[in-house]
Design an enzyme around this catalytic site. Structure first.
Site, short mmCIF file in Angstrom:
data_model
loop_
_atom_site.label_atom_id
_atom_site.label_comp_id
_atom_site.label_asym_id
_atom_site.label_seq_id
_atom_site.Cartn_x
_atom_site.Cartn_y
_atom_site.Cartn_z
N ASP A 124 14.59 -47.48 -21.25
CA ASP A 124 15.96 -47.91 -21.49
C ASP A 124 16.80 -47.63 -20.25
O ASP A 124 16.79 -46.52 -19.72
CB ASP A 124 16.53 -47.16 -22.70
CG ASP A 124 17.73 -47.89 -23.28
OD1 ASP A 124 17.84 -49.12 -23.07
OD2 ASP A 124 18.56 -47.25 -23.94
N HIS A 131 30.18 -49.86 -19.95
CA HIS A 131 29.61 -48.87 -20.85
C HIS A 131 29.44 -47.51 -20.16
O HIS A 131 29.83 -46.47 -20.69
CB HIS A 131 28.26 -49.35 -21.39
CG HIS A 131 27.52 -48.31 -22.18
ND1 HIS A 131 27.89 -47.94 -23.46
CD2 HIS A 131 26.43 -47.54 -21.88
CE1 HIS A 131 27.06 -47.01 -23.91
NE2 HIS A 131 26.18 -46.74 -22.97
N ARG A 140 32.22 -36.68 -19.72
CA ARG A 140 32.43 -35.86 -18.51
C ARG A 140 33.82 -35.99 -17.92
O ARG A 140 34.10 -35.39 -16.88
CB ARG A 140 31.40 -36.27 -17.43
CG ARG A 140 29.94 -35.92 -17.74
CD ARG A 140 28.98 -36.41 -16.66
NE ARG A 140 28.93 -37.86 -16.56
CZ ARG A 140 28.17 -38.64 -17.32
NH1 ARG A 140 27.39 -38.12 -18.25
NH2 ARG A 140 28.19 -39.96 -17.16
N GLU A 197 23.55 -49.63 -30.09
CA GLU A 197 23.78 -50.06 -28.71
C GLU A 197 23.30 -51.50 -28.58
O GLU A 197 22.13 -51.80 -28.84
CB GLU A 197 23.05 -49.15 -27.71
CG GLU A 197 23.64 -47.75 -27.65
CD GLU A 197 23.17 -46.92 -26.46
OE1 GLU A 197 22.08 -47.19 -25.93
OE2 GLU A 197 23.90 -45.98 -26.07
N GLU A 199 21.97 -54.39 -26.70
CA GLU A 199 21.24 -54.56 -25.44
C GLU A 199 20.38 -55.82 -25.48
O GLU A 199 20.13 -56.39 -26.56
CB GLU A 199 20.31 -53.36 -25.18
CG GLU A 199 21.01 -52.02 -25.16
CD GLU A 199 20.14 -50.89 -24.64
OE1 GLU A 199 19.18 -51.16 -23.89
OE2 GLU A 199 20.41 -49.73 -24.99
N ASP A 229 19.51 -50.24 -29.70
CA ASP A 229 19.01 -48.88 -29.47
C ASP A 229 19.85 -47.90 -30.30
O ASP A 229 20.81 -47.32 -29.80
CB ASP A 229 19.10 -48.56 -27.98
CG ASP A 229 18.36 -47.28 -27.63
OD1 ASP A 229 17.30 -47.03 -28.23
OD2 ASP A 229 18.85 -46.53 -26.77
N ARG A 233 24.81 -39.90 -31.73
CA ARG A 233 25.64 -39.34 -30.65
C ARG A 233 25.79 -37.83 -30.74
O ARG A 233 25.93 -37.15 -29.72
CB ARG A 233 27.04 -39.97 -30.69
CG ARG A 233 27.07 -41.47 -30.54
CD ARG A 233 26.60 -41.92 -29.17
NE ARG A 233 26.52 -43.38 -29.12
CZ ARG A 233 25.85 -44.05 -28.19
NH1 ARG A 233 25.18 -43.41 -27.25
NH2 ARG A 233 25.81 -45.36 -28.21
N GLN A 236 22.59 -36.31 -29.55
CA GLN A 236 22.55 -36.53 -28.10
C GLN A 236 23.42 -35.54 -27.33
O GLN A 236 23.00 -34.99 -26.30
CB GLN A 236 23.00 -37.97 -27.81
CG GLN A 236 22.88 -38.40 -26.35
CD GLN A 236 23.26 -39.89 -26.15
OE1 GLN A 236 23.47 -40.61 -27.12
NE2 GLN A 236 23.34 -40.32 -24.91
N LYS A 249 17.53 -40.78 -29.64
CA LYS A 249 17.15 -42.19 -29.45
C LYS A 249 15.80 -42.49 -30.07
O LYS A 249 15.25 -43.56 -29.84
CB LYS A 249 17.08 -42.48 -27.95
CG LYS A 249 18.35 -42.17 -27.19
CD LYS A 249 19.35 -43.29 -27.30
CE LYS A 249 20.43 -43.15 -26.24
NZ LYS A 249 21.23 -44.38 -26.14
N THR A 253 14.45 -48.24 -32.63
CA THR A 253 15.03 -49.25 -31.77
C THR A 253 14.63 -50.58 -32.39
O THR A 253 13.45 -50.83 -32.60
CB THR A 253 14.45 -49.15 -30.34
OG1 THR A 253 14.72 -47.84 -29.83
CG2 THR A 253 15.04 -50.19 -29.41
N THR A 345 23.48 -50.64 -22.67
CA THR A 345 24.50 -51.23 -23.54
C THR A 345 25.37 -52.21 -22.77
O THR A 345 25.82 -51.91 -21.66
CB THR A 345 25.37 -50.11 -24.14
OG1 THR A 345 24.50 -49.17 -24.76
CG2 THR A 345 26.33 -50.67 -25.17
N GLU A 359 32.16 -46.42 -28.26
CA GLU A 359 33.17 -47.01 -27.37
C GLU A 359 34.27 -47.69 -28.18
O GLU A 359 35.46 -47.53 -27.90
CB GLU A 359 32.53 -48.03 -26.44
CG GLU A 359 31.64 -47.43 -25.37
CD GLU A 359 30.85 -48.51 -24.64
OE1 GLU A 359 31.33 -49.01 -23.60
OE2 GLU A 359 29.76 -48.89 -25.11
#
Lengths: 411, 411
Positions: A124, A131, A140, A197, A199, A229, A233, A236, A249, A253, A345, A359
């Site tokens: 991935d 994204h 961050r 996600e 994709e 995917d 969260r 993660q 993850k 999928t 994504t 998001e």
């Protein structure tokens, strides 16, 4: 812009049909308790190409008898072109073979669809700039949103092939270790921030050993599927440092059941966006290798109607699948037939073009509105998430079918 | 401590022999241009168990004819026990079948060894505390050495199955994107900090769907191999944030040719170290699930003699393979036969017990001394790196054979 190619299969000639003669996507189907068979979608029918080969109407070394597309892929580019060419001829409006072919058409709605190929390994990437910026800002802070390497190479991580499932497979909400920012210690429980996600997945159709060029990578890609995917969260956030996402993850999928071939997408090639930093030579594209493919995500709560929560386009990607695959082989990593490469994504710049709920709801702080006054921050039990995609030509579209999954409660 | 079981194969009865009757490791061999065959090491011989099955002396549903051990693993625990039991009987000093069996013994030194199993997927953990602390100190400083999650769960990431190779395969120095701390922009070139990682690999021998307990995970592990996770530290440093190592680990992972079964290691079970933080219930071990296995790494420069650069023990691990596998399934991730689980680098507390060159040379700042006045910070072209391992009983050892690879220059 290219025009619709008309077929004697009437349903394939409508502008709203996902599977006109221009498309011819490859899948695997079964009828009742019958075996898995290789098939090609045309209009509201599946053409049983395994049957065509058995009857001697087409001939591909018996690879269409395997009930999975990997063996056919192994034959290589010239055979990929030949099958497409022959099927186009047999199904064209002016074909004189209609009577021979008609017995091999099966109504799509009577068929069960299965994994169209065996996934060798799943990788991935993280090549959508909006994204990456959005997630980076949330995880961050805005100042460190885009990692320093991001504009220089397509960042990717190895995912899990064993949990790739076909559209329609139910997804179970996972458990995992969770630790909120204010928790003293982690606990084990059902994910509360389960996400999607949006994709596109590229399928590697040729083996390689050692580094390959972007052009060779482009040539080795057999086709594309929609790919969701699913991502926990909260799992993660606690697990991903320092070695990346792992169990967050690994639940599932989902991919669409139809492989849209690179050949079918040829008229829709477009360029990646202008480079902010010049790429090193091994990552430069010799030509347009991205595609103009409209994408959307629908969310349907149990016993309710669907709301389209995202509309975007594959042309938002900063790196093409060919660039990703070249990067993937740069250290000598061998690639095998059936390797699946997730784009990352696909989010646009607008609020309603974001390809994940984290998001869309900005980390759960701004729940999105659905029909009938419902709201969502993350996926709730019973929700069905459906990805759709189409490249649009003159009076026709190249559709991807749907990539759908319903979340069931944690057990 | 258990005693040597004596065999009528004389060479198996020596205290220095790696493959006594107590061991019986499983591999795949060929003679000349012959096919790949399942074999079992005994003394300085390979017992051709494919031949034994063809002759009707043993019977395992034909799985020993496949030239790879995956099909046999699929039969499950009771068959794993039965094959070991039957071979032990046939090869024991007091067996009356010596004349029947002897024709199926092949000299080890005449055989070529191949991948003993097909790797479904490869996952690499990070469960050696000394290693994680050392690497963390170098990459993030002493204050943030051990990530906050480290004592609560075994951190792992998905690796690449396609690049797993058997001992003896040459390794080519990879190219990659490199950016030193003082470089303005990255460049593409051969890795200058190519390294090894001394690990043990656990082989999953049974399928699972959904989360499994630590006990079930332990039961599902078929056996162990030595594993060298070759690592390009300079590629890693630039690419690994935020999604983990990718091309830095994709050049090659070498495993030993012999699978030492969990059954053979049973007498050497030991406990993981005392927990600094109590583990959540789903990760707690119901009994000792680690093993006392002595490990070492030899480095032999081209045209020179070997220096043993590291001596350590698998009992240094903070998490067992059973705990890692339980964590791996916690989100529902399906596991398949042939999944390979790397332990993470096994370093001890002492300077000469560190399982990677980046630790041994402290990031290249303190090159290690080899024989004849040579020094090394990282692997140089022509160097042969050899991992060895043995569990030691009373007058015998359970050896792993060797896990060796020679680095050739970048192309």
């Amino acid at each position: 812009m290219t025009d619709l190619k008309r077929s004697w299969v009437d349903s394939a000639n409508s502008a709203t049909c996902q599977f006109p003669l221009n498309n011819l996507p490859y899948g695997v189907f079964s009828i009742g308790a019958g075996p898995h068979r290789c098939g090609v979608a045309i209009g509201d029918r599946i053409l049983d190409v395994a049957g065509l080969e058995s009857a001697g109407i087409i001939s591909f070394d018996g690879t269409l008898q395997s009930g999975i597309w990997n063996s056919f892929m192994a034959l290589g580019q010239s055979h990929w072109r030949r099958l497409r060419h022959e099927l186009t001829g047999l199904l064209a409006e002016d074909s004189d073979r209609q009577a021979d072919i008609e017995p091999y058409l099966v109504p799509l709605k009577e068929a069960a669809l299965h994994m169209p190929f065996e996934v060798a390994e799943f990788t991935d990437f993280y090549s959508g700039r909006h994204h990456a910026t959005n997630i980076g800002t949330m995880f961050r802070g805005a100042d460190n949103a885009l990692p320093p390497n991001w504009l220089h190479l397509p960042i990717g991580y190895n995912g899990r092939a064993s949990s790739v499932v076909v559209s329609g497979t139910d997804i179970q909400r996972p458990h995992g270790q969770l630790k909120g920012p204010d928790d003293e210690v982690p606990r084990f429980g059902p994910s509360q921030r389960f996400d999607i996600e949006l994709e596109l997945g590229a399928i590697v159709g040729q083996r390689s050993r050692g580094p390959i060029s972007v052009q060779q990578a482009f040539n080795n890609i057999f086709g594309y599927v929609l790919l969701n995917d699913w991502s926990a969260r909260d799992i993660q956030a606690w697990e991903y440092q320092p070695l990346g996402p792992f169990q967050a993850k690994a639940t599932a999928t989902t991919i669409s059941a139809w492989i849209v071939t690179a050949l079918a997408l040829e008229p829709f090639r477009c360029s990646t966006p202008e480079r902010e930093k010049e790429l090193l030579a091994y990552l430069q594209e010799p030509g347009p290798m991205l595609y103009d493919i409209e994408l959307e995500v629908g969310l349907r709560p149990q016993d309710n109607s669907e709301t389209v929560i995202c509309r975007t386009n594959y042309n938002e990607m900063y790196y093409s699948a060919a660039q990703q695959l070249a990067q993937h082989t740069s250290s000598g990593c061998p690639m095998r037939i059936g390797d699946l490469i997730g784009s990352g994504t696909i989010s646009g710049a607008e609020k309603n073009s974001l390809g994940s709920l984290v998001e869309l709801s900005w980390g759960g702080k701004e729940p999105i509105e659905l029909n009938e006054g419902l709201r969502r921050s993350f996926v709730e039990d019973g929700d069905t998430l459906t990805l759709r995609g189409a490249a649009r030509g003159n009076g026709y579209q190249i559709g991807f079918g749907s990539c759908a999954g319903t979340l069931s409660a944690a057990k």
